[in-house]
Design a protein around this motif. Sequence first.
Motif, PDB file in Angstrom:
ATOM      1  N   GLY A  79      -4.664  11.099   1.913  1.00  0.00           N
ATOM      2  CA  GLY A  79      -6.023  10.825   2.360  1.00  0.00           C
ATOM      3  C   GLY A  79      -6.235  11.281   3.788  1.00  0.00           C
ATOM      4  O   GLY A  79      -5.380  11.931   4.398  1.00  0.00           O
ATOM      5  N   SER A  80      -7.370  10.951   4.333  1.00  0.00           N
ATOM      6  CA  SER A  80      -7.748  11.413   5.667  1.00  0.00           C
ATOM      7  C   SER A  80      -6.996  10.646   6.746  1.00  0.00           C
ATOM      8  O   SER A  80      -6.443   9.567   6.510  1.00  0.00           O
ATOM      9  CB  SER A  80      -9.248  11.238   5.874  1.00  0.00           C
ATOM     10  OG  SER A  80      -9.562   9.855   5.988  1.00  0.00           O
ATOM     11  N   GLU A 135       0.818  -1.214   0.000  1.00  0.00           N
ATOM     12  CA  GLU A 135       0.000   0.000   0.000  1.00  0.00           C
ATOM     13  C   GLU A 135       0.848   1.257   0.000  1.00  0.00           C
ATOM     14  O   GLU A 135       0.464   2.283  -0.569  1.00  0.00           O
ATOM     15  CB  GLU A 135      -0.931  -0.004   1.223  1.00  0.00           C
ATOM     16  CG  GLU A 135      -1.938   1.117   1.214  1.00  0.00           C
ATOM     17  CD  GLU A 135      -2.998   0.938   2.287  1.00  0.00           C
ATOM     18  OE1 GLU A 135      -3.831   1.857   2.435  1.00  0.00           O
ATOM     19  OE2 GLU A 135      -2.995  -0.105   2.978  1.00  0.00           O
ATOM     20  N   TYR A 136       2.032   1.182   0.653  1.00  0.00           N
ATOM     21  CA  TYR A 136       2.912   2.344   0.734  1.00  0.00           C
ATOM     22  C   TYR A 136       4.282   2.007   0.154  1.00  0.00           C
ATOM     23  O   TYR A 136       4.800   0.907   0.353  1.00  0.00           O
ATOM     24  CB  TYR A 136       3.088   2.797   2.189  1.00  0.00           C
ATOM     25  CG  TYR A 136       1.819   3.306   2.815  1.00  0.00           C
ATOM     26  CD1 TYR A 136       1.315   4.558   2.494  1.00  0.00           C
ATOM     27  CD2 TYR A 136       1.118   2.525   3.746  1.00  0.00           C
ATOM     28  CE1 TYR A 136       0.148   5.031   3.073  1.00  0.00           C
ATOM     29  CE2 TYR A 136      -0.050   2.994   4.325  1.00  0.00           C
ATOM     30  CZ  TYR A 136      -0.529   4.246   3.993  1.00  0.00           C
ATOM     31  OH  TYR A 136      -1.687   4.709   4.557  1.00  0.00           O
ATOM     32  N   GLU A 157      -9.873  13.924   2.332  1.00  0.00           N
ATOM     33  CA  GLU A 157      -9.332  12.955   1.379  1.00  0.00           C
ATOM     34  C   GLU A 157      -8.215  13.551   0.524  1.00  0.00           C
ATOM     35  O   GLU A 157      -7.459  12.821  -0.127  1.00  0.00           O
ATOM     36  CB  GLU A 157     -10.439  12.411   0.470  1.00  0.00           C
ATOM     37  CG  GLU A 157     -11.103  13.442  -0.425  1.00  0.00           C
ATOM     38  CD  GLU A 157     -12.249  14.179   0.233  1.00  0.00           C
ATOM     39  OE1 GLU A 157     -13.036  14.812  -0.513  1.00  0.00           O
ATOM     40  OE2 GLU A 157     -12.369  14.125   1.472  1.00  0.00           O
ATOM     41  N   HIS A 177       1.342   9.394   2.964  1.00  0.00           N
ATOM     42  CA  HIS A 177      -0.074   9.004   3.022  1.00  0.00           C
ATOM     43  C   HIS A 177      -0.908  10.085   2.362  1.00  0.00           C
ATOM     44  O   HIS A 177      -0.805  11.263   2.702  1.00  0.00           O
ATOM     45  CB  HIS A 177      -0.512   8.829   4.476  1.00  0.00           C
ATOM     46  CG  HIS A 177      -1.980   8.577   4.627  1.00  0.00           C
ATOM     47  ND1 HIS A 177      -2.553   7.367   4.324  1.00  0.00           N
ATOM     48  CD2 HIS A 177      -2.991   9.390   5.041  1.00  0.00           C
ATOM     49  CE1 HIS A 177      -3.854   7.427   4.547  1.00  0.00           C
ATOM     50  NE2 HIS A 177      -4.148   8.643   4.983  1.00  0.00           N
ATOM     51  N   ALA A 226      -8.290   9.155   9.073  1.00  0.00           N
ATOM     52  CA  ALA A 226      -9.034   7.954   9.448  1.00  0.00           C
ATOM     53  C   ALA A 226      -8.342   6.698   8.932  1.00  0.00           C
ATOM     54  O   ALA A 226      -8.465   5.617   9.521  1.00  0.00           O
ATOM     55  CB  ALA A 226     -10.460   8.031   8.907  1.00  0.00           C
ATOM     56  N   ASP A 227      -7.598   6.833   7.814  1.00  0.00           N
ATOM     57  CA  ASP A 227      -6.898   5.686   7.231  1.00  0.00           C
ATOM     58  C   ASP A 227      -5.395   5.724   7.512  1.00  0.00           C
ATOM     59  O   ASP A 227      -4.633   4.987   6.896  1.00  0.00           O
ATOM     60  CB  ASP A 227      -7.115   5.660   5.713  1.00  0.00           C
ATOM     61  CG  ASP A 227      -8.593   5.623   5.350  1.00  0.00           C
ATOM     62  OD1 ASP A 227      -9.328   4.914   6.040  1.00  0.00           O
ATOM     63  OD2 ASP A 227      -8.984   6.317   4.396  1.00  0.00           O
ATOM     64  N   PHE A 228      -4.998   6.597   8.425  1.00  0.00           N
ATOM     65  CA  PHE A 228      -3.581   6.877   8.647  1.00  0.00           C
ATOM     66  C   PHE A 228      -2.874   5.783   9.449  1.00  0.00           C
ATOM     67  O   PHE A 228      -1.650   5.678   9.419  1.00  0.00           O
ATOM     68  CB  PHE A 228      -3.462   8.230   9.363  1.00  0.00           C
ATOM     69  CG  PHE A 228      -2.070   8.761   9.462  1.00  0.00           C
ATOM     70  CD1 PHE A 228      -1.353   9.099   8.332  1.00  0.00           C
ATOM     71  CD2 PHE A 228      -1.472   8.940  10.702  1.00  0.00           C
ATOM     72  CE1 PHE A 228      -0.064   9.606   8.418  1.00  0.00           C
ATOM     73  CE2 PHE A 228      -0.199   9.450  10.805  1.00  0.00           C
ATOM     74  CZ  PHE A 228       0.507   9.782   9.657  1.00  0.00           C
ATOM     75  N   THR A 229      -3.640   4.974  10.150  1.00  0.00           N
ATOM     76  CA  THR A 229      -3.042   4.027  11.094  1.00  0.00           C
ATOM     77  C   THR A 229      -2.171   2.964  10.430  1.00  0.00           C
ATOM     78  O   THR A 229      -1.326   2.364  11.081  1.00  0.00           O
ATOM     79  CB  THR A 229      -4.147   3.328  11.900  1.00  0.00           C
ATOM     80  OG1 THR A 229      -5.078   2.722  10.984  1.00  0.00           O
ATOM     81  CG2 THR A 229      -4.884   4.324  12.782  1.00  0.00           C
ATOM     82  N   LYS A 230      -2.349   2.736   9.122  1.00  0.00           N
ATOM     83  CA  LYS A 230      -1.588   1.689   8.441  1.00  0.00           C
ATOM     84  C   LYS A 230      -0.165   2.125   8.089  1.00  0.00           C
ATOM     85  O   LYS A 230       0.699   1.288   7.828  1.00  0.00           O
ATOM     86  CB  LYS A 230      -2.303   1.266   7.151  1.00  0.00           C
ATOM     87  CG  LYS A 230      -3.691   0.693   7.361  1.00  0.00           C
ATOM     88  CD  LYS A 230      -4.330   0.376   6.022  1.00  0.00           C
ATOM     89  CE  LYS A 230      -5.743  -0.152   6.182  1.00  0.00           C
ATOM     90  NZ  LYS A 230      -6.376  -0.432   4.868  1.00  0.00           N
TER      91      LYS A 230
END
Length: 272
Positions: A219-220, A118-119, A259, A217, A222-226
């Motif tokens: 986006g918001s 993903e990153y 986002e 990252h 909210a999806d930052f934890t990954k």
Amino acid sequence: MLKIGDFARLSQVPVKTLRYYDDLGLITPARVDPTTGYRYYSLDQLPRLNRLLALKELGFSLEQIAEVLNEGVTHEQLRGMLTLKRAEAEHRLQEEQHRLDRIEARLREIEQEENMPEYDVALKTIPPMMVAACRIRVPTNDMVPDLLGKAYARTYEHIRAQGGKALDPCMALWHTTANTYTDEDTEAVVPVDRALADGDGVKVYELAGGTVASAVHHGSFADFTKLHPALLRWIEANGYRITGPSREIYIRNNHKRPEDSVTEVQYPVEKE
């Protein structure tokens, strides 16, 4: 005497290259026909040409080769030059080995996840920077936005009061780990254009540069934890160790359209 074409075939050096070496004064023709301008070389020049080629193959620049051929160097000077070249070659070899290790780690990651990561993690060398920072303790993670926001407000106010200029983007330094959710130790950090006096709760200092493992990252939050776990896995898989607090750099913080926000996370690292 040999014509330049014959000398080129004998030495396996192209005519164009021999002319270039002549222009640089590295190896000049033994004779130049005054009428035709045609170059002639002597068999006695082959040892000089061979030394030139040998030094070039070892990585010496043409400027360094000119020094050896034209000015002469002592035995100890040549030893020193070769020792330096060996160190440079060892460093390049080490860098390529590190690159190979990163490729192998990336292949293992793809094979384990059976899809694209993903990153994308990149190694960067960042310069030191002058910053103003307000360091705080956050009792619980849900209090981060409020307390960190107040720390930024105090920092920006101090910069204005000192007549300094705040530079973008701001960032947060996290002195506790990414999986710490109570009693978090963090700094609201704002780059500044010059050194300023410290203030009430605000310290101005040079934030160290160096090598960092970085990922972005988009986006918001909210999806930052990954993102932090992905970076930590990469650091471990590639044989690095963390040498300082992580940095969250808020490149674009869009409150109306979360986002569209862009955040970079950096971990200072060094090879184990």
